[in-house]
Write an enzyme that holds these catalytic residues in place. Structure first.
Site, PDB file in Angstrom:
ATOM      1  N   THR A  73      12.070   7.354  44.039  1.00 63.43           N
ATOM      2  CA  THR A  73      11.600   6.773  42.782  1.00 63.43           C
ATOM      3  C   THR A  73      11.303   7.864  41.761  1.00 63.43           C
ATOM      4  O   THR A  73      10.939   8.991  42.142  1.00 63.43           O
ATOM      5  CB  THR A  73      10.318   5.945  43.041  1.00 63.43           C
ATOM      6  OG1 THR A  73       9.675   5.687  41.792  1.00 63.43           O
ATOM      7  CG2 THR A  73       9.324   6.680  43.927  1.00 63.43           C
ATOM      8  N   ASP A  74      11.398   7.505  40.479  1.00 67.89           N
ATOM      9  CA  ASP A  74      11.028   8.477  39.432  1.00 67.89           C
ATOM     10  C   ASP A  74       9.533   8.772  39.453  1.00 67.89           C
ATOM     11  O   ASP A  74       9.079   9.741  38.838  1.00 67.89           O
ATOM     12  CB  ASP A  74      11.464   7.970  38.046  1.00 67.89           C
ATOM     13  CG  ASP A  74      10.795   6.668  37.615  1.00 67.89           C
ATOM     14  OD1 ASP A  74      10.094   6.037  38.436  1.00 67.89           O
ATOM     15  OD2 ASP A  74      10.983   6.277  36.447  1.00 67.89           O
ATOM     16  N   GLU A  75       8.766   7.940  40.179  1.00 68.07           N
ATOM     17  CA  GLU A  75       7.308   8.142  40.194  1.00 68.07           C
ATOM     18  C   GLU A  75       6.914   9.439  40.898  1.00 68.07           C
ATOM     19  O   GLU A  75       5.780   9.897  40.770  1.00 68.07           O
ATOM     20  CB  GLU A  75       6.602   6.920  40.800  1.00 68.07           C
ATOM     21  CG  GLU A  75       6.906   5.678  39.986  1.00 68.07           C
ATOM     22  CD  GLU A  75       6.061   4.462  40.328  1.00 68.07           C
ATOM     23  OE1 GLU A  75       4.927   4.611  40.802  1.00 68.07           O
ATOM     24  OE2 GLU A  75       6.550   3.343  40.095  1.00 68.07           O
ATOM     25  N   LYS A  96       6.130   8.679  48.764  1.00 69.18           N
ATOM     26  CA  LYS A  96       7.569   8.760  48.490  1.00 69.18           C
ATOM     27  C   LYS A  96       8.000  10.222  48.310  1.00 69.18           C
ATOM     28  O   LYS A  96       9.072  10.627  48.758  1.00 69.18           O
ATOM     29  CB  LYS A  96       7.920   7.956  47.230  1.00 69.18           C
ATOM     30  CG  LYS A  96       7.740   6.456  47.350  1.00 69.18           C
ATOM     31  CD  LYS A  96       8.687   5.803  48.338  1.00 69.18           C
ATOM     32  CE  LYS A  96      10.118   5.788  47.868  1.00 69.18           C
ATOM     33  NZ  LYS A  96      11.003   5.067  48.834  1.00 69.18           N
ATOM     34  N   TYR A 116       1.098   5.730  46.634  1.00 70.39           N
ATOM     35  CA  TYR A 116       2.503   5.307  46.749  1.00 70.39           C
ATOM     36  C   TYR A 116       3.443   6.458  46.404  1.00 70.39           C
ATOM     37  O   TYR A 116       4.305   6.836  47.205  1.00 70.39           O
ATOM     38  CB  TYR A 116       2.772   4.105  45.824  1.00 70.39           C
ATOM     39  CG  TYR A 116       4.249   3.865  45.573  1.00 70.39           C
ATOM     40  CD1 TYR A 116       5.096   3.455  46.593  1.00 70.39           C
ATOM     41  CD2 TYR A 116       4.815   4.074  44.305  1.00 70.39           C
ATOM     42  CE1 TYR A 116       6.467   3.261  46.368  1.00 70.39           C
ATOM     43  CE2 TYR A 116       6.169   3.883  44.069  1.00 70.39           C
ATOM     44  CZ  TYR A 116       6.992   3.479  45.105  1.00 70.39           C
ATOM     45  OH  TYR A 116       8.334   3.291  44.890  1.00 70.39           O
TER      46      TYR A 116
HETATM   47  P1  NAD Z   1      10.145  -4.351  48.186  1.00 73.08           P
HETATM   48  O1  NAD Z   1       8.691  -4.148  48.398  1.00 73.08           O
HETATM   49  O2  NAD Z   1      10.615  -5.527  47.399  1.00 73.08           O
HETATM   50  O3  NAD Z   1      10.907  -4.405  49.605  1.00 73.08           O
HETATM   51  C1  NAD Z   1      10.600  -3.545  50.638  1.00 73.08           C
HETATM   52  C2  NAD Z   1      11.286  -4.065  51.889  1.00 73.08           C
HETATM   53  O4  NAD Z   1      11.034  -3.127  52.958  1.00 73.08           O
HETATM   54  C3  NAD Z   1      10.777  -5.420  52.374  1.00 73.08           C
HETATM   55  O5  NAD Z   1      11.863  -6.238  52.762  1.00 73.08           O
HETATM   56  C4  NAD Z   1       9.914  -5.084  53.578  1.00 73.08           C
HETATM   57  O6  NAD Z   1       9.858  -6.110  54.560  1.00 73.08           O
HETATM   58  C5  NAD Z   1      10.617  -3.843  54.106  1.00 73.08           C
HETATM   59  N1  NAD Z   1       9.725  -2.969  54.892  1.00 73.08           N
HETATM   60  C6  NAD Z   1       8.492  -2.525  54.546  1.00 73.08           C
HETATM   61  N2  NAD Z   1       7.983  -1.776  55.540  1.00 73.08           N
HETATM   62  C7  NAD Z   1       8.926  -1.714  56.508  1.00 73.08           C
HETATM   63  C8  NAD Z   1       8.984  -1.074  57.771  1.00 73.08           C
HETATM   64  N3  NAD Z   1       7.965  -0.349  58.221  1.00 73.08           N
HETATM   65  N4  NAD Z   1      10.102  -1.208  58.503  1.00 73.08           N
HETATM   66  C9  NAD Z   1      11.151  -1.956  58.058  1.00 73.08           C
HETATM   67  N5  NAD Z   1      11.132  -2.600  56.879  1.00 73.08           N
HETATM   68  C10 NAD Z   1      10.034  -2.477  56.108  1.00 73.08           C
HETATM   69  O7  NAD Z   1      10.658  -2.991  47.532  1.00 73.08           O
HETATM   70  P2  NAD Z   1      11.785  -2.739  46.436  1.00 73.08           P
HETATM   71  O8  NAD Z   1      11.192  -2.918  45.096  1.00 73.08           O
HETATM   72  O9  NAD Z   1      12.997  -3.467  46.799  1.00 73.08           O
HETATM   73  O10 NAD Z   1      12.020  -1.173  46.630  1.00 73.08           O
HETATM   74  C11 NAD Z   1      12.961  -0.699  47.565  1.00 73.08           C
HETATM   75  C12 NAD Z   1      12.973   0.817  47.539  1.00 73.08           C
HETATM   76  O11 NAD Z   1      13.295   1.278  46.225  1.00 73.08           O
HETATM   77  C13 NAD Z   1      11.624   1.430  47.894  1.00 73.08           C
HETATM   78  O12 NAD Z   1      11.859   2.560  48.706  1.00 73.08           O
HETATM   79  C14 NAD Z   1      11.044   1.852  46.551  1.00 73.08           C
HETATM   80  O13 NAD Z   1      10.208   2.972  46.700  1.00 73.08           O
HETATM   81  C15 NAD Z   1      12.293   2.182  45.773  1.00 73.08           C
HETATM   82  N6  NAD Z   1      12.221   2.008  44.314  1.00 73.08           N
HETATM   83  C16 NAD Z   1      11.804   0.813  43.790  1.00 73.08           C
HETATM   84  C17 NAD Z   1      11.791   0.654  42.398  1.00 73.08           C
HETATM   85  C18 NAD Z   1      11.381  -0.664  41.780  1.00 73.08           C
HETATM   86  O14 NAD Z   1      11.314  -0.760  40.549  1.00 73.08           O
HETATM   87  N7  NAD Z   1      11.129  -1.721  42.548  1.00 73.08           N
HETATM   88  C19 NAD Z   1      12.181   1.696  41.558  1.00 73.08           C
HETATM   89  C20 NAD Z   1      12.609   2.900  42.142  1.00 73.08           C
HETATM   90  C21 NAD Z   1      12.623   3.041  43.506  1.00 73.08           C
HETATM   91  P1  TYD Z   2       4.547  -2.418  38.263  1.00 76.08           P
HETATM   92  O1  TYD Z   2       5.505  -3.526  38.059  1.00 76.08           O
HETATM   93  O2  TYD Z   2       3.476  -2.553  39.289  1.00 76.08           O
HETATM   94  O3  TYD Z   2       5.424  -1.096  38.500  1.00 76.08           O
HETATM   95  P2  TYD Z   2       4.953   0.474  38.538  1.00 76.08           P
HETATM   96  O4  TYD Z   2       3.490   0.553  38.595  1.00 76.08           O
HETATM   97  O5  TYD Z   2       5.605   0.961  39.794  1.00 76.08           O
HETATM   98  O6  TYD Z   2       5.532   1.071  37.296  1.00 76.08           O
HETATM   99  O7  TYD Z   2       3.833  -2.133  36.870  1.00 76.08           O
HETATM  100  C1  TYD Z   2       4.577  -1.839  35.702  1.00 76.08           C
HETATM  101  C2  TYD Z   2       3.598  -1.556  34.593  1.00 76.08           C
HETATM  102  O8  TYD Z   2       2.900  -2.769  34.278  1.00 76.08           O
HETATM  103  C3  TYD Z   2       2.515  -0.556  34.960  1.00 76.08           C
HETATM  104  O9  TYD Z   2       2.222   0.246  33.824  1.00 76.08           O
HETATM  105  C4  TYD Z   2       1.318  -1.409  35.314  1.00 76.08           C
HETATM  106  C5  TYD Z   2       1.480  -2.620  34.428  1.00 76.08           C
HETATM  107  N1  TYD Z   2       0.977  -3.909  34.975  1.00 76.08           N
HETATM  108  C6  TYD Z   2       0.162  -4.732  34.201  1.00 76.08           C
HETATM  109  O10 TYD Z   2      -0.166  -4.392  33.043  1.00 76.08           O
HETATM  110  N2  TYD Z   2      -0.261  -5.904  34.726  1.00 76.08           N
HETATM  111  C7  TYD Z   2       0.061  -6.311  35.983  1.00 76.08           C
HETATM  112  O11 TYD Z   2      -0.405  -7.403  36.437  1.00 76.08           O
HETATM  113  C8  TYD Z   2       0.923  -5.471  36.770  1.00 76.08           C
HETATM  114  C9  TYD Z   2       1.312  -5.865  38.165  1.00 76.08           C
HETATM  115  C10 TYD Z   2       1.362  -4.284  36.218  1.00 76.08           C
END
Ligand code: NAD
Ligand code: TYD
Length: 341
Positions: A127-129, A159, A155
């Site tokens: 992640t970019d985080e 990562k 988090y």
């Molecule tokens: P999500 O929370 O929607 O899904 C996570 C999945 O992983 C779920 O299906 C969960 O059951 C599974 N999981 C969790 N713990 C597990 C374990 N111990 N063993 C096996 N499976 C397990 O997450 P997402 O938003 O789809 O993100 C997927 C990946 O992309 C993550 O690694 C996250 O860090 C990365 N990512 C997400 C975003 C975003 O905007 N959502 C952006 C950049 C990177």
């Molecule tokens: P989120 O979707 O949790 O992603 P991330 O924290 O990984 O960027 O949050 C996106 C942005 O929205 C973040 O600045 C936090 C804000 N936020 C709210 O203002 N209200 C909410 O209820 C949530 C879940 C997030």
């Protein structure tokens, strides 16, 4: 050409979209989804591919060494794409432990399996985080692959630790790895604890829309399909040992996002409720995607205005999917997080 790919975390948001993309793009690929089905994993998401003979679902924890090794023995995968993670910053602030366990130890277990059985490519979805945040008043600064790791939340720290471990296994044991660091995704099957799906679900049910702090924090939003296509390009053509940043130059304040969704749905701004800010809240994320564009020719295809319309429409067309979630254990989570915020 035939390939077998293990996709971990494929019952979650991005992993499931990646599975759909791969099965529809490569007719000869076999995809195995390994997922623990935590609160964020949902088997109904994968319903449309369950009967596909090229697909197999295995319920297991990536930290479970015996289960992971057994799967490698059964399937002899060519590649592994690791999406499995605890992914929500707010939950990591409440309870970091499981983030360290899954995101770090789980990654180590998968890498150990690659070391033991061999692998053509291990891809870590990061992640970019991991870069921390950027100032709000310097729009000229973006995250590049050379930006130092400087995390803020449990988090992002977990990562970042996983990324470092992946590079250690590459250097020490020669595992062929790639890492991608993407900005915030949005689109179908996004769990309604995150900003965009939470805002859509609440607006559709006339609930308050919680906005943290002053709503001026900035995220760089990318439609999930564009992320999946980028990972597809990296695992096939990316250079081993490299990081690729993925993002679409689409920076928006949180309050812009919330108002945009209200506008699409046709609900009043009076639903917005400013609430106590997130602890350690990152100010701004913004990706410089020059490297993936120059090396692999990747460019985002879905512009935000189209992507957000499509996303709202998806939540309208798939009410059952998210209503099942918000009527389950999510209720307790919501009460705890937002009850007297
Ligand atoms: P999500 O929370 O929607 O899904 C996570 C999945 O992983 C779920 O299906 C969960 O059951 C599974 N999981 C969790 N713990 C597990 C374990 N111990 N063993 C096996 N499976 C397990 O997450 P997402 O938003 O789809 O993100 C997927 C990946 O992309 C993550 O690694 C996250 O860090 C990365 N990512 C997400 C975003 C975003 O905007 N959502 C952006 C950049 C990177
Ligand atoms: P989120 O979707 O949790 O992603 P991330 O924290 O990984 O960027 O949050 C996106 C942005 O929205 C973040 O600045 C936090 C804000 N936020 C709210 O203002 N209200 C909410 O209820 C949530 C879940 C997030």
């Amino acid at each position: 050409m035939k390939k077998t790919i293990i996709v971990t975390g494929g019952a979650g948001f991005i992993g499931s979209n990646f599975i759909f993309h791969m099965l529809s793009t490569y007719s000869e690929y076999r995809i195995i989804c390994l997922d623990k089905l935590t609160y964020a994993g949902n088997l109904s998401t994968l319903q449309s591919v369950m009967d596909d003979p090229r697909f197999r679902f295995v319920k297991a924890d990536i930290c479970d060494r015996a289960a992971v090794y057994k799967l490698f023995e059964e399937e002899s995968p060519d590649m592994i794409v690791n999406f499995a993670a605890e992914s929500h910053v707010d939950r990591s602030i409440e309870a970091p432990d499981v983030f360290l366990q899954t995101n770090i130890m789980g990654t180590a277990t998968l890498m150990d399996a690659c070391r033991k059985y061999g692998i053509e490519r291990y891809h870590q979805v990061s992640t970019d985080e991991v870069y921390g945040d950027l100032p709000l008043d310097r729009p000229d600064i973006l995250f590049t692959e050379d930006t130092p790791i400087h995390t803020s939340s449990p988090y992002s720290s977990s990562k970042a630790a996983a990324d470092l471990l992946v590079f250690a296994y590459h250097r020490t044991y020669g595992i062929p790895v790639t890492v991608s660091r993407c900005s915030n995704n949005y689109g179908p099957y996004h769990f309604p604890e995150k900003l965009i799906p939470l805002t859509i679900a609440n607006a559709l049910t006339d609930k308050e829309l919680p906005v943290y702090g002053d709503g001026l924090n900035i995220r760089d939003w990318l439609y999930v399909e564009d992320h999946c296509k980028a990972i597809d390009m990296i695992i096939h053509n990316g250079r081993v040992g490299e990081v690729y940043n993925i993002g679409g130059h689409n920076e928006k304040t949180n309050i812009y996002i919330v108002k945009k969704i209200l506008d699409i749905i046709g609900k009043p701004e009076s639903l917005i409720k400013y609430v106590t800010d997130r602890k350690g809240h990152d100010l701004r994320y913004a990706i410089d995607p020059t490297k993936i564009h120059n090396e692999l020719g990747w460019l985002p295809e879905t512009m935000f205005d189209d992507g957000i319309e499509k996303t709202v429409q998806w939540y309208l067309d798939n009410k059952e999917w998210w209503e099942n979630i918000i009527n389950g254990e999510y209720r307790d989570y919501y009460k705890k997080m937002y009850g007297d915020r």
